[in-house]
Design a protein around this motif. Structure first.
Motif, mmCIF file in Angstrom:
data_model
loop_
_atom_site.group_PDB
_atom_site.id
_atom_site.type_symbol
_atom_site.label_atom_id
_atom_site.label_comp_id
_atom_site.label_asym_id
_atom_site.label_seq_id
_atom_site.Cartn_x
_atom_site.Cartn_y
_atom_site.Cartn_z
ATOM 1 N N PRO A 1 -8.905 2.147 6.719
ATOM 2 C CA PRO A 1 -10.027 1.807 5.828
ATOM 3 C C PRO A 1 -11.182 2.803 5.906
ATOM 4 O O PRO A 1 -11.819 3.086 4.892
ATOM 5 C CB PRO A 1 -10.464 0.426 6.342
ATOM 6 C CG PRO A 1 -9.295 -0.108 7.096
ATOM 7 C CD PRO A 1 -8.574 1.074 7.657
ATOM 8 N N MET B 1 0.840 -1.198 0.000
ATOM 9 C CA MET B 1 0.000 0.000 0.000
ATOM 10 C C MET B 1 0.874 1.247 0.000
ATOM 11 O O MET B 1 1.897 1.282 0.665
ATOM 12 C CB MET B 1 -0.896 -0.018 1.256
ATOM 13 C CG MET B 1 -1.840 1.140 1.356
ATOM 14 S SD MET B 1 -2.884 0.989 2.816
ATOM 15 C CE MET B 1 -4.211 2.063 2.341
ATOM 16 N N THR C 1 5.925 4.051 0.685
ATOM 17 C CA THR C 1 5.267 2.898 1.314
ATOM 18 C C THR C 1 4.468 3.354 2.539
ATOM 19 O O THR C 1 5.001 4.078 3.397
ATOM 20 C CB THR C 1 6.322 1.861 1.759
ATOM 21 O OG1 THR C 1 7.051 1.456 0.608
ATOM 22 C CG2 THR C 1 5.671 0.659 2.411
ATOM 23 N N ALA C 2 3.223 2.930 2.603
ATOM 24 C CA ALA C 2 2.375 3.313 3.739
ATOM 25 C C ALA C 2 2.727 2.475 4.961
ATOM 26 O O ALA C 2 3.070 1.294 4.837
ATOM 27 C CB ALA C 2 0.907 3.125 3.385
ATOM 28 N N HIS C 3 2.648 3.093 6.138
ATOM 29 C CA HIS C 3 2.871 2.377 7.395
ATOM 30 C C HIS C 3 1.600 2.262 8.217
ATOM 31 O O HIS C 3 1.546 1.511 9.180
ATOM 32 C CB HIS C 3 3.975 3.064 8.206
ATOM 33 C CG HIS C 3 5.324 2.912 7.566
ATOM 34 N ND1 HIS C 3 6.419 3.640 7.923
ATOM 35 C CD2 HIS C 3 5.740 2.114 6.569
ATOM 36 C CE1 HIS C 3 7.464 3.297 7.195
ATOM 37 N NE2 HIS C 3 7.057 2.369 6.348
ATOM 38 N N VAL C 4 0.601 3.036 7.859
ATOM 39 C CA VAL C 4 -0.682 2.983 8.563
ATOM 40 C C VAL C 4 -1.791 2.956 7.516
ATOM 41 O O VAL C 4 -1.829 3.820 6.639
ATOM 42 C CB VAL C 4 -0.882 4.220 9.476
ATOM 43 C CG1 VAL C 4 -2.186 4.086 10.251
ATOM 44 C CG2 VAL C 4 0.293 4.405 10.424
ATOM 45 N N SER C 5 -2.664 1.970 7.624
ATOM 46 C CA SER C 5 -3.808 1.871 6.702
ATOM 47 C C SER C 5 -5.085 2.255 7.453
ATOM 48 O O SER C 5 -5.335 1.747 8.547
ATOM 49 C CB SER C 5 -3.914 0.433 6.182
ATOM 50 O OG SER C 5 -5.109 0.278 5.449
#
Lengths: 65, 305
Positions: free
Chosen positions: B15, B1, B9-13
């Protein structure tokens, strides 16, 4: 094998045949927004892949009083 | 993600926001949510003196740090509950945190006041969490009023608010439903109370605390086993997983559509407040619940000895 240090329980768990963060969470019966997952001090989203020997911090986020 | 903002690069998603953030961009998201909460709800200004209730957990410490970084005039207040093998650890986290960030801190000791929480558990025949919460709220308000603070800020997050709203709705508790919200205006001896983290989930505050390197007290209270609050959070966690965004929608829709109706009803049928004849705190009875609890523990203890 993946090693999980589970907080705040203080447990150390070994998981076999586990190749993604999501798989770790599923084995621990946690939803992705119910725990932080970090490897070597870096937060990981649930789609990140893992390799044999990875050691993870899994910190449940729900306050229990 | 990938990070929604910078494509690293994502470290926290997240939703519920259809977003992901890298370690550098995530705190900007967090700051924006707190700024929006303060601005839209008119919580306080940079001229106000803000007392922040600090438990040592991720939410209260994250709130304190974020308000300081935004330039607000903050002072911490920690209540040492006097619970063996627990309260000393929480207190140390708070003291170390405030020392590290050069933040002013007040500590109030329940034991020195004559009512450590173990005595409440032993001598009061009611759920200890409810009594402990009442005592803490009493002292937070009393100290804020006595020391001239303009506002009391707590680290309650969206999950706390939704769990509380859910519990109040299960009971259709008109009194609580009439005044639950991110801002409780000052009135009748009560200081203004605000919850600047109400737009952020526990997951979101936990990520912020982690990324900011905040050392937190995460051990559960030894007296909180089986609390319904935790079960409600688990239920909502599952609902949120299936329908991301449900928590914020449930809470905000209540504030817009439900709360005004309950407030009108409570205005017609609610009780009037007057100062407690013993301590002066606002109460609907002659003697407030806190003074009655203190007297009941004193009597039970005397009988047992």
């Amino acid at each position: 094998m993946i090693i999980v240090n589970l907080e705040p329980d203080g447990k150390r768990i070994e998981l076999n045949d586990t190749r993604s963060v999501l798989a770790v969470l599923n084995k621990l019966r946690l939803r992705p927004t119910m725990a932080l997952v970090a490897r070597r001090g870096e937060l990981l989203t649930s789609d990140r892949k893992l390799v044999h020997g990875d050691e993870l911090l899994v910190r449940k986020v729900t306050s229990a009083g | 993600m990938k990070c929604t903002r910078c494509r690293k690069t994502a470290h926290v998603s997240l939703p519920s926001h259809h977003s992901g953030f890298c370690a550098d961009c995530y705190p900007l998201f967090f700051t924006k949510q707190v700024e929006t909460a303060i601005r839209r709800e008119k919580m306080f200004t940079r001229e106000d003196r803000i007392l922040v209730a600090l438990s040592g957990g991720k939410d209260s410490l994250a709130l304190m740090l974020e308000l300081k970084l935004q330039g607000y005039n903050v002072t911490g207040l920690h209540i040492d509950l006097g619970i063996p093998n627990s309260s000393d650890k929480a207190r140390k986290k708070v003291e170390d945190f405030c020392a590290l960030h050069a933040l002013p801190l007040r500590v109030f000791e329940m034991a020195a006041w004559g009512l450590p929480i173990p005595d409440v558990k032993q001598y009061v025949k009611r759920p200890v969490c409810a009594v402990c919460g009442r005592l803490k709220r009493h002292h937070f308000n009393r100290i804020a009023v006595e020391e001239g603070f303009d506002v009391l800020a707590t680290g309650h997050n969206l999950d706390d608010e939704v769990a509380r709203l859910f519990a109040n709705t299960l009971r259709w508790d008109t009194a609580y439903l009439s005044d639950q919200g991110p801002v409780l205006p000052a009135s009748d001896g009560f200081v203004r109370k605000v919850k600047p983290l109400f737009r952020l989930s526990e997951f979101e505050t936990a990520n912020y605390a982690f990324l900011k390197g905040i050392e937190i007290h995460s051990d559960p209270c030894p007296y909180s086993g089986g609390a319904s609050f935790t079960a409600h959070k688990e239920l909502w966690g599952e609902l949120e997983h299936r329908s991301p965004g449900q928590k914020l929608q449930f809470y905000q829709s209540f504030l817009k559509q439900g709360k005004p109706a309950f407030a009108r009803l409570e205005k017609e049928t609610g009780v009037k407040l007057a100062p407690c004849t013993e301590c002066g705190s606002p109460t609907s009875a002659e003697v407030c619940a806190v003074c009655r609890i203190k007297a009941a523990v004193r009597e039970s203890k005397a009988q047992a000895e």
